[in-house]
Design an enzyme around this catalytic site. Structure first.
Site, PDB file in Angstrom:
ATOM      1  N   ALA A  53     -22.168   5.804 -22.878  1.00  0.00           N
ATOM      2  CA  ALA A  53     -22.435   4.190 -22.108  1.00  0.00           C
ATOM      3  C   ALA A  53     -21.582   4.575 -20.841  1.00  0.00           C
ATOM      4  O   ALA A  53     -21.677   3.945 -19.767  1.00  0.00           O
ATOM      5  CB  ALA A  53     -20.734   3.773 -22.774  1.00  0.00           C
ATOM      6  N   TYR A  54     -21.389   5.780 -20.597  1.00  0.00           N
ATOM      7  CA  TYR A  54     -21.614   6.577 -18.997  1.00  0.00           C
ATOM      8  C   TYR A  54     -22.558   6.417 -18.075  1.00  0.00           C
ATOM      9  O   TYR A  54     -23.935   6.599 -18.543  1.00  0.00           O
ATOM     10  CB  TYR A  54     -20.448   7.651 -18.727  1.00  0.00           C
ATOM     11  CG  TYR A  54     -19.994   7.815 -20.048  1.00  0.00           C
ATOM     12  CD1 TYR A  54     -18.578   7.465 -20.200  1.00  0.00           C
ATOM     13  CD2 TYR A  54     -19.602   9.875 -20.265  1.00  0.00           C
ATOM     14  CE1 TYR A  54     -18.192   7.581 -20.917  1.00  0.00           C
ATOM     15  CE2 TYR A  54     -17.966   9.777 -20.497  1.00  0.00           C
ATOM     16  CZ  TYR A  54     -18.056   8.943 -20.566  1.00  0.00           C
ATOM     17  OH  TYR A  54     -16.585   8.715 -21.681  1.00  0.00           O
TER      18      TYR A  54
END
Length: 314
Positions: A53-54
């Site tokens: 998700a980063y």
């Protein structure tokens, strides 16, 4: 050279500071990220933590930016065999949740971005209580058996769900969590201490705390009247308004002065001195921020130091 430490019940050996990859592709561009990765590994570091998700929260990003940068760095530097890569599943915009199909599809996507055929440590990023632990562990076990993942771990999970997951793995002879990534630092102790820490200790899990420096507050740069330009300044500065925050800063100042080291080094060393903690996670946006983090590998606090900080943070 700093010695590496065995991670829980696995055969992974890691540096006592995990380099957080949340800033890569967010507040650090590719060139800056490469410089930080180069400096970290040159100092003996070998443990890189990221997530699929980063950094989906940043404007213009879709998620996976950090993994992509790390993957490019691994390829250009030829470093894959020298580092332990940890990433996570459940929060990527295209792979939300922990259903079995989602876990497997997300792992394949992470492998592509990282440019590797295996993930060393694969976390469930946020537990999803609506998904049975049997389904989650079953999917993770399939990834381990396929050789795509070496070891599995959990983050942001309750003591009850962690215990149930471990019991299911042991009962069925499936892959078992070897590590836990809790939110834990000097101004946030109840997020780990207590039942969750008890389960981790009983199971022999290695704890790898995130928010180790409380979004920068524990570096000491947030003081009354000071203005800090940072994407995380709002979250960090709120600790200034608390009695605990003020007491912790005072204690950190005293211990840091006694050892002639930065406050961040002391805050990380306190974490490292806690039961179950193997390697705190901390990120650096610039190479100049790294020495204060890397110092945790060498600093040994006295019992009096630890007690002073523990009392201040109570």
């Amino acid at each position: 050279m700093t010695s590496l430490h065995k991670l829980g019940t696995s055969d992974l050996e890691v540096f006592p500071l995990a380099l957080g990859g949340n800033v890569f592709g967010w507040t650090a561009g590719e060139a800056q990220s490469f410089a930080v990765l180069d400096a970290y590994t040159a100092a003996g570091g070998n443990f890189i933590d990221t997530a699929d998700a980063y950094s989906a929260w940043a404007e213009g990003n879709r998620g996976g930016e950090s993994e992509t940068i790390i993957g490019k760095w691994l390829k250009q530097r030829g470093k894959r065999a020298d580092v332990v890569i940890a990433t996570k599943v459940s929060q990527h915009p295209e792979y939300q949740g922990l259903r079995a199909d989602t876990i497997k599809a997300a792992a394949d996507a992470s492998l592509r971005r990282l440019g590797t055929d295996h993930i060393d440590l694969y976390y469930t990023h946020y537990d999803k209580p609506e998904v049975p632990v049997e389904e989650i562990i079953g999917a993770l076990d399939d990834l381990v058996r396929a050789g795509k993942v070496r070891y599995i771990a959990a983050s942001n999970i309750s003591a009850e769900r962690l215990r149930a997951s471990l019991e299911f793995s042991e009962r069925e002879g499936l892959a078992r969590y070897v590590a836990l990534q809790p939110h834990y630092n000097l101004v946030s102790r109840d997020t780990y201490e207590g039942p969750l820490q008890d389960v981790a200790r009983a199971a022999g899990l290695a704890a790898l705390p995130y928010y180790s420096l409380a979004s920068g507050f524990l570096t000491g740069k947030y003081r009354p009247g000071a203005t800090v330009e940072s994407a995380r300044s709002e979250g960090a500065a709120r600790h200034l308004a608390t009695d605990r925050g003020q007491k912790v800063l005072t204690a950190l100042d005293e211990v840091a002065r006694a050892h002639a080291v930065p406050l961040a080094t002391v805050a990380l060393a306190w974490l490292s001195a806690q039961p179950t903690v193997l390697a705190p996670i901390a990120s650096a946006r610039t190479v100049e921020q790294l020495p204060a983090l890397l110092g945790v590998a060498e600093l040994r606090l006295t019992d009096e130091d630890v007690a002073k900080l523990t009392e201040a943070s109570a």
